[in-house]
Design a protein around this motif. Sequence first.
Motif, short mmCIF file in Angstrom:
data_model
loop_
_atom_site.label_atom_id
_atom_site.label_comp_id
_atom_site.label_asym_id
_atom_site.label_seq_id
_atom_site.Cartn_x
_atom_site.Cartn_y
_atom_site.Cartn_z
N THR A 35 -9.61 18.57 -28.79
CA THR A 35 -10.11 17.47 -29.76
C THR A 35 -9.13 17.13 -30.63
OG1 THR A 35 -12.40 18.38 -29.33
CG2 THR A 35 -11.91 17.27 -31.53
N ILE A 36 -8.70 15.75 -30.59
CA ILE A 36 -7.78 15.36 -31.43
C ILE A 36 -8.72 14.78 -33.00
CG2 ILE A 36 -6.20 13.60 -32.01
CD1 ILE A 36 -5.36 15.88 -29.91
N ASN A 37 -8.00 15.40 -33.99
CA ASN A 37 -8.84 15.09 -35.32
C ASN A 37 -8.24 13.99 -35.96
OD1 ASN A 37 -10.80 17.04 -35.48
ND2 ASN A 37 -9.09 18.60 -35.62
N VAL A 38 -8.89 12.72 -36.24
CA VAL A 38 -8.13 11.58 -36.68
C VAL A 38 -8.69 11.25 -38.00
CG1 VAL A 38 -7.77 9.12 -36.34
CG2 VAL A 38 -7.84 10.69 -34.33
N VAL A 39 -7.88 11.05 -39.15
CA VAL A 39 -8.55 10.94 -40.34
C VAL A 39 -8.20 9.64 -40.75
CG1 VAL A 39 -8.43 11.45 -42.99
CG2 VAL A 39 -8.30 13.36 -41.06
N ASP A 40 -8.91 8.50 -41.25
CA ASP A 40 -8.65 7.41 -41.61
C ASP A 40 -8.76 7.02 -43.22
OD1 ASP A 40 -8.54 4.49 -41.69
OD2 ASP A 40 -10.83 4.31 -41.47
N VAL A 41 -7.81 6.56 -43.88
CA VAL A 41 -7.86 6.37 -45.16
C VAL A 41 -7.65 5.05 -45.65
CG1 VAL A 41 -6.83 8.71 -45.96
CG2 VAL A 41 -5.27 6.80 -45.44
N GLY A 42 -7.52 3.93 -44.78
CA GLY A 42 -7.34 2.73 -45.01
C GLY A 42 -8.34 1.93 -44.12
N GLY A 43 -9.31 2.40 -43.49
CA GLY A 43 -10.25 1.39 -42.93
C GLY A 43 -9.78 0.75 -41.33
N ALA A 44 -8.40 1.38 -41.11
CA ALA A 44 -8.15 0.86 -39.59
C ALA A 44 -8.96 1.41 -38.61
CB ALA A 44 -6.56 1.38 -39.53
N LEU A 45 -9.79 2.43 -38.94
CA LEU A 45 -10.42 2.85 -37.69
C LEU A 45 -11.65 2.06 -37.26
CD1 LEU A 45 -11.00 5.44 -36.04
CD2 LEU A 45 -12.74 6.14 -37.89
N ALA A 46 -11.93 0.78 -38.11
CA ALA A 46 -12.89 -0.09 -37.82
C ALA A 46 -12.20 -0.97 -36.52
CB ALA A 46 -13.34 -1.05 -38.95
N LEU A 47 -11.00 -1.05 -36.69
CA LEU A 47 -10.13 -1.84 -35.68
C LEU A 47 -9.77 -1.00 -34.39
CD1 LEU A 47 -7.62 -3.52 -38.05
CD2 LEU A 47 -9.78 -4.23 -37.57
N LEU A 48 -9.72 0.17 -34.45
CA LEU A 48 -9.01 1.00 -33.54
C LEU A 48 -9.96 2.12 -32.93
CD1 LEU A 48 -5.70 1.85 -35.59
CD2 LEU A 48 -6.05 0.34 -33.72
N GLN A 49 -11.03 2.36 -33.50
CA GLN A 49 -11.93 3.46 -32.64
C GLN A 49 -12.37 3.11 -31.44
OE1 GLN A 49 -15.04 4.78 -35.23
NE2 GLN A 49 -15.94 5.91 -33.39
N ASP A 50 -12.47 1.93 -31.09
CA ASP A 50 -13.06 1.49 -29.69
C ASP A 50 -11.53 2.04 -28.63
OD1 ASP A 50 -15.52 0.92 -30.30
OD2 ASP A 50 -15.15 -1.06 -30.19
N ALA A 51 -10.60 1.42 -29.26
CA ALA A 51 -9.29 1.72 -28.48
C ALA A 51 -9.02 3.13 -28.23
CB ALA A 51 -8.09 0.92 -29.17
N ILE A 52 -9.10 3.87 -29.41
CA ILE A 52 -8.70 5.30 -29.28
C ILE A 52 -9.87 5.99 -28.59
CG2 ILE A 52 -8.99 7.54 -30.60
CD1 ILE A 52 -7.95 5.90 -32.98
N GLU A 53 -11.08 5.62 -28.46
CA GLU A 53 -12.03 6.17 -27.39
C GLU A 53 -11.78 5.69 -26.24
OE1 GLU A 53 -15.72 5.18 -29.32
OE2 GLU A 53 -15.62 7.32 -30.42
N GLY A 54 -11.04 4.63 -25.83
CA GLY A 54 -10.81 4.17 -24.50
C GLY A 54 -9.58 4.95 -23.91
#
Length: 389
Positions: A35-54
């Motif tokens: 498991t890779i733990n990703v912490v978002d502090v600037g809101g970029a996860l909204a743009l990148l989560q689908d790509a990361i899960e891909g």
Amino acid sequence: MKLLFKPALAAGARRLLAATALAMAAGAVHAQTVTINVVDVGGALALLQDAIEGYTAKNPNVRFAFTKAPAPELPGKIKAMQGANRVDIDMVLGGTDILSAGVEQGLWLKVLPDHAAKFPKLMDNYLPQARKMQELAKDQALAVVFMTGGPLLEYNPDKVKQVPTTPQELLAWCKANPNKLIYARPANSGPGRTFLMGLPYLLGDKDPKDPVNGWAKTWAYLKDLNTCIEYYPGGTGAVMRELGEGSRDMTVSVTGWDINPRALGVVPKNYKIAAFKDFTWVNDTQYMMVPKGMPAAKQAIVLDLMAFLLQPPQQALTWDKGYFYPGPAVANVPLTMAPKESQDVIKEFGRAEYADWIASRPHVQPLDSQALVKAFRKWDEEVGGQKLR
């Protein structure tokens, strides 16, 4: 000649051995679920989560856990973990605020040139403005999404009939309409820090890159503006909620924070955007950072993930719903490559005037890491620290 050549060979050998060790570690860890733990502090996860899960589609034994954290608090947490040799944060997504704090405290892994082989032609692939933003990373992070930024003014057209076009007009409007202007603490807000960094250009300060000795006009202006602002929220989301609910009539903004809250219905669709006369764009970027101290196996996976996220198919997803407009940091990723939903959102909620403003107005980088930390500290101590919520 031999003596001169040996250090170069040694350095090259060390990099080769390090790369080989990482590859072996990655191979070992892929044999078991990690498991890779990703912490978002600037809101970029909204743009990148689908790509990361891909990434999991190609690497089924890799899973991801996502959390969010305020930018001002995370560096201390990471530093404590590193001091205890128990780092359980594997990748951080964030803007120049968290990047700067981490660079200042020595928290981040040096990605370049130590791991340059994972990112061939990196600088050539970036958009020209994103390439300039990458220079701020001090080789310790990689730009992953790009926004033209601001500073802009967003307002309720039913309440604001004469829109300010200069900082002086904004100040006059604020004093005539006390507590109706709002913006968030710059240390944890993209629009807040963009406004902070854009003012020296608008006000003609001595040195826009030196917040301590070159911003006399800016600090005097912000202290004056402070007299008609009720308080400063800890983040931009709270600002947009108050704007959308009607308790505030105007805020400072940037392209993404204009488009996305209207697309999500947080802010009414008919709210308007305005640019200051003769303004300079302060561009913005979200970065990928790797805390020092993680196991080699996880580090290898995270570096591979970072390379994956910079590929055009994943970059096309960052058009998203306009949150970080335009989104892609690499070249040749037009809106037509984005999912249809993203294309529809940009067509409906984008602004026709953005193309002209982006083409006609000058662009600058944000402050470098040390200067930005100083600017945040000075704002906290001298401007808004007593009104934070």
